[in-house]
Design a protein around this motif. Structure first.
Motif, PDB file in Angstrom:
ATOM      1  N   ASP A  61       0.841  -1.199   0.000  1.00  0.00           N
ATOM      2  CA  ASP A  61       0.000   0.000   0.000  1.00  0.00           C
ATOM      3  C   ASP A  61       0.872   1.244   0.000  1.00  0.00           C
ATOM      4  N   ILE A  62       1.914   1.211   0.825  1.00  0.00           N
ATOM      5  CA  ILE A  62       2.767   2.389   0.965  1.00  0.00           C
ATOM      6  C   ILE A  62       3.300   2.828  -0.390  1.00  0.00           C
ATOM      7  N   VAL A  63       3.905   1.895  -1.126  1.00  0.00           N
ATOM      8  CA  VAL A  63       4.544   2.282  -2.384  1.00  0.00           C
ATOM      9  C   VAL A  63       3.508   2.468  -3.493  1.00  0.00           C
ATOM     10  N   SER A  64       2.475   1.625  -3.514  1.00  0.00           N
ATOM     11  CA  SER A  64       1.549   1.719  -4.647  1.00  0.00           C
ATOM     12  C   SER A  64       0.635   2.934  -4.560  1.00  0.00           C
ATOM     13  N   LYS A  65       0.338   3.419  -3.340  1.00  0.00           N
ATOM     14  CA  LYS A  65      -0.573   4.567  -3.324  1.00  0.00           C
ATOM     15  C   LYS A  65      -0.307   5.644  -2.280  1.00  0.00           C
ATOM     16  N   GLU A  66       0.680   5.485  -1.404  1.00  0.00           N
ATOM     17  CA  GLU A  66       0.790   6.455  -0.312  1.00  0.00           C
ATOM     18  C   GLU A  66       1.995   7.398  -0.388  1.00  0.00           C
ATOM     19  N   MET A  67       2.819   7.281  -1.438  1.00  0.00           N
ATOM     20  CA  MET A  67       4.053   8.073  -1.415  1.00  0.00           C
ATOM     21  C   MET A  67       3.899   9.449  -2.074  1.00  0.00           C
ATOM     22  N   TYR A  68       4.563  10.426  -1.484  1.00  0.00           N
ATOM     23  CA  TYR A  68       4.685  11.732  -2.097  1.00  0.00           C
ATOM     24  C   TYR A  68       5.980  11.735  -2.902  1.00  0.00           C
ATOM     25  N   SER A  69       5.841  11.585  -4.202  1.00  0.00           N
ATOM     26  CA  SER A  69       7.019  11.546  -5.067  1.00  0.00           C
ATOM     27  C   SER A  69       7.028  12.770  -5.963  1.00  0.00           C
ATOM     28  N   PHE A  70       8.206  13.221  -6.304  1.00  0.00           N
ATOM     29  CA  PHE A  70       8.321  14.402  -7.168  1.00  0.00           C
ATOM     30  C   PHE A  70       9.613  14.329  -7.962  1.00  0.00           C
ATOM     31  N   ASP A  71       9.606  15.084  -9.045  1.00  0.00           N
ATOM     32  CA  ASP A  71      10.791  15.147  -9.892  1.00  0.00           C
ATOM     33  C   ASP A  71      11.760  16.159  -9.284  1.00  0.00           C
ATOM     34  N   ASP A  72      13.029  15.819  -9.204  1.00  0.00           N
ATOM     35  CA  ASP A  72      13.994  16.733  -8.568  1.00  0.00           C
ATOM     36  C   ASP A  72      14.407  17.866  -9.502  1.00  0.00           C
ATOM     37  N   GLY A  73      13.800  17.919 -10.685  1.00  0.00           N
ATOM     38  CA  GLY A  73      14.134  18.977 -11.634  1.00  0.00           C
ATOM     39  C   GLY A  73      15.131  18.486 -12.675  1.00  0.00           C
ATOM     40  N   GLY A  74      15.764  17.372 -12.386  1.00  0.00           N
ATOM     41  CA  GLY A  74      16.745  16.819 -13.321  1.00  0.00           C
ATOM     42  C   GLY A  74      16.308  15.462 -13.847  1.00  0.00           C
ATOM     43  N   GLY A  75      15.027  15.170 -13.723  1.00  0.00           N
ATOM     44  CA  GLY A  75      14.510  13.920 -14.291  1.00  0.00           C
ATOM     45  C   GLY A  75      14.610  12.741 -13.337  1.00  0.00           C
ATOM     46  N   ARG A  76      15.060  12.987 -12.088  1.00  0.00           N
ATOM     47  CA  ARG A  76      15.175  11.898 -11.132  1.00  0.00           C
ATOM     48  C   ARG A  76      14.008  11.970 -10.154  1.00  0.00           C
ATOM     49  N   SER A  77      13.417  10.827  -9.835  1.00  0.00           N
ATOM     50  CA  SER A  77      12.268  10.832  -8.935  1.00  0.00           C
ATOM     51  C   SER A  77      12.726  10.689  -7.487  1.00  0.00           C
ATOM     52  N   LEU A  78      12.273  11.628  -6.663  1.00  0.00           N
ATOM     53  CA  LEU A  78      12.558  11.585  -5.223  1.00  0.00           C
ATOM     54  C   LEU A  78      11.243  11.369  -4.483  1.00  0.00           C
ATOM     55  N   THR A  79      11.335  10.868  -3.243  1.00  0.00           N
ATOM     56  CA  THR A  79      10.126  10.608  -2.454  1.00  0.00           C
ATOM     57  C   THR A  79      10.346  11.045  -1.012  1.00  0.00           C
ATOM     58  N   LEU A  80       9.354  11.755  -0.458  1.00  0.00           N
ATOM     59  CA  LEU A  80       9.398  12.068   0.973  1.00  0.00           C
ATOM     60  C   LEU A  80       9.302  10.737   1.707  1.00  0.00           C
ATOM     61  N   ARG A  81      10.211  10.467   2.627  1.00  0.00           N
ATOM     62  CA  ARG A  81      10.285   9.136   3.236  1.00  0.00           C
ATOM     63  C   ARG A  81       8.957   8.743   3.901  1.00  0.00           C
ATOM     64  N   PRO A  82       8.423   7.562   3.518  1.00  0.00           N
ATOM     65  CA  PRO A  82       7.203   7.093   4.169  1.00  0.00           C
ATOM     66  C   PRO A  82       7.513   6.210   5.382  1.00  0.00           C
ATOM     67  N   GLU A  83       8.759   5.781   5.530  1.00  0.00           N
ATOM     68  CA  GLU A  83       9.135   4.889   6.638  1.00  0.00           C
ATOM     69  C   GLU A  83      10.641   4.974   6.816  1.00  0.00           C
ATOM     70  N   GLY A  84      11.137   4.398   7.917  1.00  0.00           N
ATOM     71  CA  GLY A  84      12.531   4.613   8.270  1.00  0.00           C
ATOM     72  C   GLY A  84      13.495   3.459   8.065  1.00  0.00           C
ATOM     73  N   THR A  85      12.982   2.252   7.900  1.00  0.00           N
ATOM     74  CA  THR A  85      13.887   1.105   7.853  1.00  0.00           C
ATOM     75  C   THR A  85      14.736   1.073   6.578  1.00  0.00           C
ATOM     76  N   ALA A  86      14.092   1.292   5.431  1.00  0.00           N
ATOM     77  CA  ALA A  86      14.863   1.272   4.180  1.00  0.00           C
ATOM     78  C   ALA A  86      15.957   2.359   4.182  1.00  0.00           C
ATOM     79  N   PRO A  87      15.652   3.613   4.605  1.00  0.00           N
ATOM     80  CA  PRO A  87      16.726   4.611   4.668  1.00  0.00           C
ATOM     81  C   PRO A  87      17.866   4.217   5.621  1.00  0.00           C
ATOM     82  N   VAL A  88      17.530   3.641   6.777  1.00  0.00           N
ATOM     83  CA  VAL A  88      18.593   3.253   7.712  1.00  0.00           C
ATOM     84  C   VAL A  88      19.464   2.153   7.095  1.00  0.00           C
ATOM     85  N   CYS A  89      18.849   1.207   6.403  1.00  0.00           N
ATOM     86  CA  CYS A  89      19.622   0.148   5.745  1.00  0.00           C
ATOM     87  C   CYS A  89      20.461   0.713   4.602  1.00  0.00           C
ATOM     88  N   ARG A  90      19.913   1.694   3.906  1.00  0.00           N
ATOM     89  CA  ARG A  90      20.676   2.371   2.848  1.00  0.00           C
ATOM     90  C   ARG A  90      21.912   3.025   3.458  1.00  0.00           C
TER      91      ARG A  90
END
Ligand code: ATP
Ligand code: MG
Length: 417
Positions: A61-90
């Motif tokens: 659900d989170i990825v398919s419909k709950e994310m705030y994603s936007f173009d960074d202006g250079g064609g790359r898609s960024l997303t306001l973090r919806p959760e913390g585990t993936a960023p910490v592992c990154r």
């Protein structure tokens, strides 16, 4: 007059009165987690969209419909973090933390963003306190995290808590089970809710979360993953349960527990509070042994929890204590020299007192009232010829030399303490 602007739907302002209660929870979390060896980490509020697509899972659900994603202006898609585990592992993989002694134990207190239907306890920007232990497969790290979250929830006074616990086994067991569950769902497709039927292929496990009566009946007879565990996974789960027994933490094993994130393996858990309405989930987590590798890091086991700060506060009977009141209020009577009052204020603060001075041009009477509102124990009243120190409890006043006001106030407070 221009239109009065409002904060976006589903967001809220943390007003000073609420900030005090939140700070109290943050301090308790920090003390508890740091005493257990977890160190604070803070990652950016936005990340490459791909991190969540890979780390949380496209079908969730989170990825398919709950994310705030936007173009960074250079064609790359960024997303306001919806959760913390993936960023910490990154961050773990990016900074080579696998070279440090394992496990690496981290905690965070941060805002997260999800495009959700706004309602009580469900917001579009909310805070989570979370902890992750990376690099250990030991069931004691699963149990430690569950016990820590349990302790934190008890400490803040969360009411009517329940802990549900399950195991999702290994990716292989899970893949086999998925086929078995899909067969069960297809065999009873006519009784399922439409959205569940449509997701038989992409996310059959989500059917366990449905409120639809027909679906619930079908799921009551569905096979359970927790009954299909391989020997090692079953033993790991048994050890987690034994450790929770030793800790005296009560739980129910619930084979219908499926967490919203795709990356979980083995242990999954969730604390709910019956004192909350429909949004009863206070915090949960689980083990994610494949996640760091899926993000391009070395194969690393991990386990963690995340708890919603707003839901923790909603579940607490009394709001955790507010900030300490002011100790000294510096008031100005007729003829007082403003610079002198300012000096007294700064001296008092340097001496370690919580101090404020009059800033709104009130009469002396008004200033005493204001000092009372602030809970000040002492008021320094500066006038044309000298200064007085007033004790707010007894209303007694004594003349004091302006030069020594701060020291006198400090002495008074110590005596009174
Ligand atoms: P829910 O079932 O309520 O949607 P979830 O499974 O999406 O929760 P997690 O992703 O596991 O929740 O997040 C952990 C905790 O964060 C939840 O238990 C809850 O306390 C909190 N939380 C999640 N989403 C929100 C939100 N939109 N607003 C406030 N708190 C939230
Ligand atoms: Mg959710």
């Amino acid at each position: 007059m221009s239109e009065r602007l409002q904060a976006p739907r589903g967001t809220f302002d943390v007003l000073p009165d609420q900030a005090a209660a939140r700070d109290a929870v943050a301090h308790q979390a920090q003390e508890l987690l740091e005493a257990a060896g977890y160190r604070r980490i803070e990652t950016p509020a936005f990340e490459p969209t791909e991190l969540f697509a890979r780390g949380v899972g496209e079908a969730t659900d989170i990825v398919s419909k709950e994310m705030y994603s936007f173009d960074d202006g250079g064609g790359r898609s960024l997303t306001l973090r919806p959760e913390g585990t993936a960023p910490v592992c990154r961050a773990y993989a990016q900074h080579g933390m696998h070279k440090e002694p394992q496990p690496v134990k981290l905690w965070y207190w941060s805002p997260f963003f999800r495009r959700e239907r706004a309602q009580a306890g469900r917001y579009r920007q909310f805070w989570q306190v979370g902890a992750e232990a990376l690099g250990s497969e030991d069931p004691a790290s699963d149990a430690e995290l569950i016990v820590l979250l349990h302790t934190l929830l008890e400490q803040i006074g969360a009411r009517e808590l329940r802990l549900r616990l399950s195991s999702l086994g290994s990716p292989t067991t899970r893949a086999e089970y998925r086929g078995e569950l899909q067969a069960h769902l297809r065999a009873h497709a006519d009784r399922l809710a439409q959205d569940v039927r449509e997701r038989i292929e992409v996310n059959p496990l989500r059917a366990f979360d449905s409120d639809h009566p027909g679906t619930r009946e079908v799921m009551a007879d569905a096979p359970r993953l927790v009954d299909r565990l391989g020997d090692q996974d079953a033993e790991h789960f048994a050890q987690v349960r034994r450790l929770l027994d030793v800790a005296g933490v009560a739980y129910e094993v619930d084979g219908t527990l499926v967490r919203g994130l795709d990356y979980y393996t083995r242990t999954v858990f969730e604390f709910t509070s019956d004192a909350l309405g429909a949004q009863s989930g206070v915090g949960g987590g689980g083990r994610y042994d494949g996640l760091v590798e899926a993000l391009g890091g070395p194969a690393t086991p991990g386990v963690g929890f995340a708890a919603g700060v707003e839901r923790m506060l909603l579940a607490a009977s009394e709001q955790p204590a507010a900030a300490a009141p002011i100790e000294l209020f510096v008031a100005l009577d007729e003829g007082a020299v403003r610079e002198r009052a300012f000096e007294v204020l700064l001296e008092a603060r340097r001496a370690g007192l919580r101090a404020e001075m009059e800033l709104a041009g009130r009469s002396l009477k008004g200033q005493l009232k204001q000092a009372d509102r602030l809970g000040a124990r002492l008021v320094a009243i500066l006038g044309a010829d000298g200064a007085q120190l007033r004790d707010m409890a007894s209303s007694e006043q004594e003349p004091v030399e302006a030069r020594t006001l701060a020291a006198a106030a400090l002495r008074r407070l110590r005596e009174g303490a």
